[in-house]
Design a protein around this motif. Structure first.
Motif, PDB file in Angstrom:
ATOM      1  N   SER A 183      31.602  -8.629  -1.174  1.00  0.00           N
ATOM      2  CA  SER A 183      30.919  -7.333  -1.100  1.00  0.00           C
ATOM      3  C   SER A 183      31.594  -6.302  -1.999  1.00  0.00           C
ATOM      4  N   CYS A 232      29.898  -4.315  -5.272  1.00  0.00           N
ATOM      5  CA  CYS A 232      29.929  -2.862  -5.456  1.00  0.00           C
ATOM      6  C   CYS A 232      30.634  -2.484  -6.754  1.00  0.00           C
ATOM      7  N   ILE A 243      25.260   5.362   0.950  1.00  0.00           N
ATOM      8  CA  ILE A 243      25.585   4.123   1.655  1.00  0.00           C
ATOM      9  C   ILE A 243      26.354   3.166   0.753  1.00  0.00           C
ATOM     10  N   TRP A 244      25.945   3.079  -0.521  1.00  0.00           N
ATOM     11  CA  TRP A 244      26.619   2.176  -1.450  1.00  0.00           C
ATOM     12  C   TRP A 244      28.104   2.515  -1.566  1.00  0.00           C
ATOM     13  N   SER A 246      29.994   1.633   1.584  1.00  0.00           N
ATOM     14  CA  SER A 246      30.150   0.183   1.642  1.00  0.00           C
ATOM     15  C   SER A 246      31.273  -0.279   0.711  1.00  0.00           C
ATOM     16  N   TYR A 247      31.352   0.347  -0.452  1.00  0.00           N
ATOM     17  CA  TYR A 247      32.419   0.035  -1.409  1.00  0.00           C
ATOM     18  C   TYR A 247      33.781   0.309  -0.779  1.00  0.00           C
ATOM     19  N   PHE A 301      27.033  -8.628   3.049  1.00  0.00           N
ATOM     20  CA  PHE A 301      26.843  -7.363   2.333  1.00  0.00           C
ATOM     21  C   PHE A 301      25.489  -6.744   2.675  1.00  0.00           C
ATOM     22  N   SER A 302      24.453  -7.575   2.722  1.00  0.00           N
ATOM     23  CA  SER A 302      23.108  -7.082   3.041  1.00  0.00           C
ATOM     24  C   SER A 302      23.044  -6.534   4.461  1.00  0.00           C
ATOM     25  N   TYR A 325      24.820  -3.206   4.670  1.00  0.00           N
ATOM     26  CA  TYR A 325      24.041  -2.114   4.074  1.00  0.00           C
ATOM     27  C   TYR A 325      22.956  -1.636   5.037  1.00  0.00           C
ATOM     28  N   THR A 368      24.462   0.321   8.023  1.00  0.00           N
ATOM     29  CA  THR A 368      24.818   1.699   7.677  1.00  0.00           C
ATOM     30  C   THR A 368      23.576   2.550   7.466  1.00  0.00           C
ATOM     31  N   LEU A 369      22.542   1.960   6.883  1.00  0.00           N
ATOM     32  CA  LEU A 369      21.292   2.691   6.676  1.00  0.00           C
ATOM     33  C   LEU A 369      20.677   3.103   8.010  1.00  0.00           C
TER      34      LEU A 369
END
Length: 258
Positions: free
Chosen positions: A22, A26, A123-124, A127-128, A174-175, A178, A181-182
């Motif tokens: 992940s 990113c 969010i990206w 996540s990073y 990773f999906s 995401y 968090t969304l």
């Protein structure tokens, strides 16, 4: 991943690799957005900047109707635990770890909602940060859990299929991260936890109906799961009404000004 396929007794290492995948995704997207901003758009930021740890105020009002729905859900779980105990299938250790897992998920959801404003609700970027930090934190945990020897002695360590499966697991992780968090961003930590509870309960009911004889479960067991699902559905409706009111208020204010 299935033990029959991978057969690697190193769960922390598997999780660490998923975080690493992940982080790499990113990083590639972040680098690509700098090289070709017209084709790839990603918010800029570095996990090495520690301002993400600064405290930010977080408070979110929960209505009494939402609390009432949560009480219904808890009562359903309580009744279900009692039925498992009577059936002799209750695991005290499993129950304790389940409660601790729910507590950890709740704290994670709350803190995610709290720090999102620091990264401009991106969010990206969050996540990073999360995956880079997790990749670092997992290294000493792997060593403390004595997984290094298990990894080095693994007979499929240099098997391409093994690493393809590991990488696929990282992409799926990773999906899921995401989307998680969304959901927290556009709703609330409580809503995220309730939806997870409803999903788990529905899976339990479907599994029991599909793989077991329905008569092997008491009617109170089925009723307890029904209470959890009904409470979750009621919470969904309550939050829907509250969100509709919240979105309609700015519109009404504009109409009054006009």
């Amino acid at each position: 991943m299935s033990k029959e396929i991978v057969n690697l007794d190193a769960p922390l290492f598997v999780t660490w690799y998923q975080c690493l995948v992940s982080s790499f995704i990113c990083f590639i997207l972040s680098t690509s957005s700098k090289i070709a901003p017209n084709f790839v758009s990603l918010p800029q930021g570095s996990p090495m900047k520690w301002d993400v740890f600064h405290k930010t105020p977080f408070s979110q009002h929960t209505s009494k109707y939402s609390v009432l729905c949560c009480a219904v859900i808890v009562s359903g779980f309580w009744l279900g635990v009692g039925q498992e105990n009577e059936a002799g299938s209750l695991s005290i250790v499993g129950t304790i770890f389940g409660v601790l897992g729910s507590l950890s998920l709740s704290l994670y959801s709350i803190y995610t909602k709290k720090v999102l404003p620091i990264v401009d609700q991106q969010i990206w970027l969050l996540s990073y940060y999360n995956n880079v930090y997790s990749s670092i934190i997992f290294i000493p945990l792997i060593l403390l859990n004595n997984e290094l020897g298990e990894i080095l002695n693994y007979d499929r360590l240099w098997d391409l299929k093994f690493w393809l499966l590991m990488t696929a697991g990282g992409l799926c992780g990773f999906s899921i991260g995401y989307v998680t968090t969304l959901q927290i961003k556009v709703t609330s930590p409580l809503t995220h936890n309730i939806s997870g509870t409803a999903k788990a309960c529905a899976q339990t009911v479907i599994a029991a109906a599909w793989y077991e004889d329905s008569s092997s479960r008491s009617w109170l067991w089925w009723f307890s799961n029904g209470v959890v699902l009904a409470g979750s559905a009621a919470y969904t409706r309550v939050r829907q009404i509250e969100m509709e009111k919240a979105f309609s208020m700015p519109t009404q204010s504009k109409e009054v000004k006009l």
